[in-house]
Design a protein around this motif. Structure first.
Motif, PDB file in Angstrom:
ATOM      1  N   ARG A  17       0.896  -1.352  -0.006  1.00 49.03           N
ATOM      2  CA  ARG A  17      -0.093   0.028  -0.240  1.00 49.03           C
ATOM      3  C   ARG A  17       0.867   1.349  -0.063  1.00 49.03           C
ATOM      4  O   ARG A  17       0.387   2.262  -0.646  1.00 49.03           O
ATOM      5  N   ALA A  18       2.053   1.109   0.658  1.00 46.14           N
ATOM      6  CA  ALA A  18       2.764   2.420   0.582  1.00 46.14           C
ATOM      7  C   ALA A  18       3.429   2.593  -0.705  1.00 46.14           C
ATOM      8  O   ALA A  18       3.531   3.895  -1.247  1.00 46.14           O
ATOM      9  N   GLY A  19       3.558   1.702  -1.679  1.00 52.11           N
ATOM     10  CA  GLY A  19       3.937   1.904  -2.894  1.00 52.11           C
ATOM     11  C   GLY A  19       3.147   2.606  -3.941  1.00 52.11           C
ATOM     12  O   GLY A  19       3.461   3.114  -4.750  1.00 52.11           O
ATOM     13  N   GLU A  20       1.792   2.250  -3.460  1.00 48.31           N
ATOM     14  CA  GLU A  20       0.579   2.977  -4.358  1.00 48.31           C
ATOM     15  C   GLU A  20       0.748   4.236  -4.297  1.00 48.31           C
ATOM     16  O   GLU A  20       0.320   5.093  -5.322  1.00 48.31           O
ATOM     17  N   THR A  21       1.214   5.116  -3.327  1.00 47.79           N
ATOM     18  CA  THR A  21       1.095   6.531  -3.475  1.00 47.79           C
ATOM     19  C   THR A  21       2.598   7.311  -3.146  1.00 47.79           C
ATOM     20  O   THR A  21       2.615   8.322  -3.360  1.00 47.79           O
ATOM     21  N   ALA A  22       3.405   6.133  -2.957  1.00 43.07           N
ATOM     22  CA  ALA A  22       4.870   6.836  -2.764  1.00 43.07           C
ATOM     23  C   ALA A  22       5.468   7.513  -3.883  1.00 43.07           C
ATOM     24  O   ALA A  22       5.033   7.012  -5.085  1.00 43.07           O
ATOM     25  N   THR A  23       6.399   8.512  -3.630  1.00 33.98           N
ATOM     26  CA  THR A  23       7.157   8.847  -4.677  1.00 33.98           C
ATOM     27  C   THR A  23       8.329   8.013  -5.343  1.00 33.98           C
ATOM     28  O   THR A  23       8.433   6.794  -4.504  1.00 33.98           O
ATOM     29  N   PRO A  24       8.509   7.795  -6.501  1.00 32.52           N
ATOM     30  CA  PRO A  24       9.631   7.136  -7.060  1.00 32.52           C
ATOM     31  C   PRO A  24      10.975   7.061  -6.168  1.00 32.52           C
ATOM     32  O   PRO A  24      11.495   5.872  -5.863  1.00 32.52           O
ATOM     33  N   ALA A  49      12.408   3.722  -4.200  1.00 33.93           N
ATOM     34  CA  ALA A  49      13.739   2.881  -4.420  1.00 33.93           C
ATOM     35  C   ALA A  49      14.501   2.905  -2.879  1.00 33.93           C
ATOM     36  O   ALA A  49      15.029   2.100  -2.571  1.00 33.93           O
ATOM     37  N   LYS A  50      14.309   4.018  -2.118  1.00 32.10           N
ATOM     38  CA  LYS A  50      15.071   3.928  -0.856  1.00 32.10           C
ATOM     39  C   LYS A  50      14.378   2.799   0.153  1.00 32.10           C
ATOM     40  O   LYS A  50      15.073   1.937   0.808  1.00 32.10           O
ATOM     41  N   ALA A  51      13.074   2.596  -0.049  1.00 28.29           N
ATOM     42  CA  ALA A  51      12.443   1.671   0.805  1.00 28.29           C
ATOM     43  C   ALA A  51      12.703   0.409   0.244  1.00 28.29           C
ATOM     44  O   ALA A  51      13.127  -0.781   1.074  1.00 28.29           O
ATOM     45  N   ALA A  52      12.958   0.084  -0.947  1.00 27.06           N
ATOM     46  CA  ALA A  52      13.376  -1.028  -1.530  1.00 27.06           C
ATOM     47  C   ALA A  52      14.663  -1.530  -0.913  1.00 27.06           C
ATOM     48  O   ALA A  52      15.087  -2.975  -0.570  1.00 27.06           O
ATOM     49  N   SER A  53      15.752  -0.726  -1.148  1.00 26.71           N
ATOM     50  CA  SER A  53      17.077  -0.763  -0.642  1.00 26.71           C
ATOM     51  C   SER A  53      17.140  -1.233   1.097  1.00 26.71           C
ATOM     52  O   SER A  53      17.675  -2.062   1.286  1.00 26.71           O
ATOM     53  N   PHE A  54      16.389  -0.712   1.801  1.00 30.14           N
ATOM     54  CA  PHE A  54      15.929  -1.063   3.019  1.00 30.14           C
ATOM     55  C   PHE A  54      15.372  -2.636   3.290  1.00 30.14           C
ATOM     56  O   PHE A  54      16.012  -3.141   4.135  1.00 30.14           O
ATOM     57  N   LEU A  55      14.686  -2.730   2.577  1.00 33.40           N
ATOM     58  CA  LEU A  55      13.802  -4.143   2.651  1.00 33.40           C
ATOM     59  C   LEU A  55      15.017  -5.227   2.268  1.00 33.40           C
ATOM     60  O   LEU A  55      14.870  -6.146   2.838  1.00 33.40           O
ATOM     61  N   ASP A  56      15.594  -5.011   1.093  1.00 33.46           N
ATOM     62  CA  ASP A  56      16.719  -5.715   0.482  1.00 33.46           C
ATOM     63  C   ASP A  56      17.729  -6.090   1.835  1.00 33.46           C
ATOM     64  O   ASP A  56      18.467  -7.005   1.690  1.00 33.46           O
ATOM     65  N   ALA A  57      17.989  -5.069   2.877  1.00 35.17           N
ATOM     66  CA  ALA A  57      19.131  -5.196   3.819  1.00 35.17           C
ATOM     67  C   ALA A  57      18.346  -5.437   5.355  1.00 35.17           C
ATOM     68  O   ALA A  57      18.993  -5.684   6.330  1.00 35.17           O
ATOM     69  N   SER A  58      17.018  -5.594   5.290  1.00 30.61           N
ATOM     70  CA  SER A  58      16.287  -5.931   6.385  1.00 30.61           C
ATOM     71  C   SER A  58      16.939  -7.367   7.117  1.00 30.61           C
ATOM     72  O   SER A  58      16.972  -8.421   6.627  1.00 30.61           O
ATOM     73  N   PRO A  59      16.619  -7.498   8.567  1.00 26.95           N
ATOM     74  CA  PRO A  59      17.153  -8.619   9.170  1.00 26.95           C
ATOM     75  C   PRO A  59      15.925  -9.545   9.079  1.00 26.95           C
ATOM     76  O   PRO A  59      16.109 -10.623   9.647  1.00 26.95           O
ATOM     77  N   ILE A  60      14.778  -9.307   8.574  1.00 21.54           N
ATOM     78  CA  ILE A  60      13.693  -9.853   8.663  1.00 21.54           C
ATOM     79  C   ILE A  60      13.655 -10.843   7.500  1.00 21.54           C
ATOM     80  O   ILE A  60      13.425  -9.932   6.203  1.00 21.54           O
ATOM     81  N   PRO A  61      13.490 -11.989   7.359  1.00 20.81           N
ATOM     82  CA  PRO A  61      13.707 -12.891   6.105  1.00 20.81           C
ATOM     83  C   PRO A  61      12.515 -12.570   4.975  1.00 20.81           C
ATOM     84  O   PRO A  61      12.679 -12.302   4.034  1.00 20.81           O
ATOM     85  N   ALA A  62      11.160 -12.437   5.647  1.00 26.70           N
ATOM     86  CA  ALA A  62      10.326 -12.160   4.621  1.00 26.70           C
ATOM     87  C   ALA A  62      10.519 -11.039   3.989  1.00 26.70           C
ATOM     88  O   ALA A  62       9.810 -10.696   2.868  1.00 26.70           O
ATOM     89  N   PHE A  63      10.977  -9.797   4.594  1.00 27.83           N
ATOM     90  CA  PHE A  63      11.108  -8.617   3.907  1.00 27.83           C
ATOM     91  C   PHE A  63      12.347  -8.657   2.873  1.00 27.83           C
ATOM     92  O   PHE A  63      12.028  -7.877   1.836  1.00 27.83           O
ATOM     93  N   ILE A 120       6.792  -3.356  -2.695  1.00 24.14           N
ATOM     94  CA  ILE A 120       6.514  -1.996  -2.694  1.00 24.14           C
ATOM     95  C   ILE A 120       6.376  -1.754  -4.182  1.00 24.14           C
ATOM     96  O   ILE A 120       5.919  -0.862  -4.643  1.00 24.14           O
ATOM     97  N   GLU A 121       7.462  -2.551  -4.942  1.00 22.27           N
ATOM     98  CA  GLU A 121       7.209  -2.342  -6.200  1.00 22.27           C
ATOM     99  C   GLU A 121       6.137  -2.736  -7.361  1.00 22.27           C
ATOM    100  O   GLU A 121       5.674  -1.962  -8.183  1.00 22.27           O
ATOM    101  N   ARG A 122       5.343  -3.537  -6.531  1.00 22.80           N
ATOM    102  CA  ARG A 122       3.909  -4.165  -7.159  1.00 22.80           C
ATOM    103  C   ARG A 122       3.009  -2.953  -6.805  1.00 22.80           C
ATOM    104  O   ARG A 122       2.099  -2.485  -7.772  1.00 22.80           O
ATOM    105  N   GLY A 123       3.037  -2.431  -5.512  1.00 25.36           N
ATOM    106  CA  GLY A 123       2.124  -1.156  -5.317  1.00 25.36           C
ATOM    107  C   GLY A 123       2.684   0.134  -6.122  1.00 25.36           C
ATOM    108  O   GLY A 123       1.459   0.760  -6.759  1.00 25.36           O
ATOM    109  N   ALA A 124       3.826   0.208  -6.456  1.00 27.68           N
ATOM    110  CA  ALA A 124       4.062   1.420  -7.135  1.00 27.68           C
ATOM    111  C   ALA A 124       3.708   1.223  -8.660  1.00 27.68           C
ATOM    112  O   ALA A 124       3.190   2.380  -9.359  1.00 27.68           O
TER     113      ALA A 124
END
Length: 201
Positions: A161-168, A172-186, A194-198
């Motif tokens: 849902r964040a991706g649906e209204t977020a700026t590009p 991009a910043k959120a995707a990088s954060f998620l890639d480095a998250s300690p949470i496996p599902a993230f 987030i890219e699907r929402g965007a």
């Protein structure tokens, strides 16, 4: 419409002129938009101090968006002396009026312990309200704290849902954060969410 070039040729300078006319007639949103123009350089040179003056004047007339914009400058020390306590007071006023972006910022104050005692429960409450109000940063922050609690499937829904209204740039910043998250599902599914929402924008 002039600022964005919607159905007319884009002309930010002309747009700024019309906002000035509205502000001169006492229109609070017109005054707020004059502030936005000075804040971001839309049709006029950047002047953060003038932006702050416009925001404050419109905020004092009761406009929640001006309260949010003025509080943001106070929090960052742009155009005015940094004053996080005053910023929080304005954010709270705007949040009480239903401004979702202000709700998210109040959550940040509690998460980071700025001029208040750090309180993740209160931060979570404000982020949830901001998310429900449609703020993309609120959606993402709400998702982060849900993920920390192990509620990853629910969190991934909010990330989308964040991706649906977020700026590009935010996507991009959120995707990088998620890639480095300690949470496996993230790490596994956060970027795609987030890219699907965007992609729906």
């Amino acid at each position: 419409m002039l600022l964005d070039g919607v159905h007319v040729a884009r002309d930010a300078q002309a747009g700024f002129g019309w906002f000035l006319k509205a502000a001169a007639q006492g229109h609070a949103m017109g005054l707020n938009m004059v502030g936005r123009c000075y804040d971001l350089g839309w049709g006029v040179h950047v002047d953060k101090a003038r932006a702050a003056q416009c925001y404050r004047a419109a905020a004092e007339r009761g406009l929640d968006w001006a309260m949010y914009n003025y509080a943001t400058l106070l929090a960052l020390g742009h155009g005015v002396a940094e004053d996080k306590a005053a910023a929080l007071a304005w954010f709270r006023k705007a949040a009480r009026m239903g401004n979702a972006k202000a709700m998210n910022f109040v959550g940040s104050f509690y998460e980071d312990g700025w001029v208040v005692t750090r309180d993740l429960a209160k931060a979570a409450t404000h982020y949830a309200r901001a998310a429900e109000g449609g703020d993309f940063r609120g959606c993402f922050n709400h998702a982060r704290l849900l993920g920390d609690k192990g509620r990853t499937e629910e969190a991934l829904t909010w990330i989308e849902r964040a991706g649906e209204t977020a700026t590009p740039a935010f996507v991009a910043k959120a995707a990088s954060f998620l890639d480095a998250s300690p949470i496996p599902a993230f790490r596994a599914r956060g970027r795609s969410a987030i890219e699907r929402g965007a992609a729906r924008c």
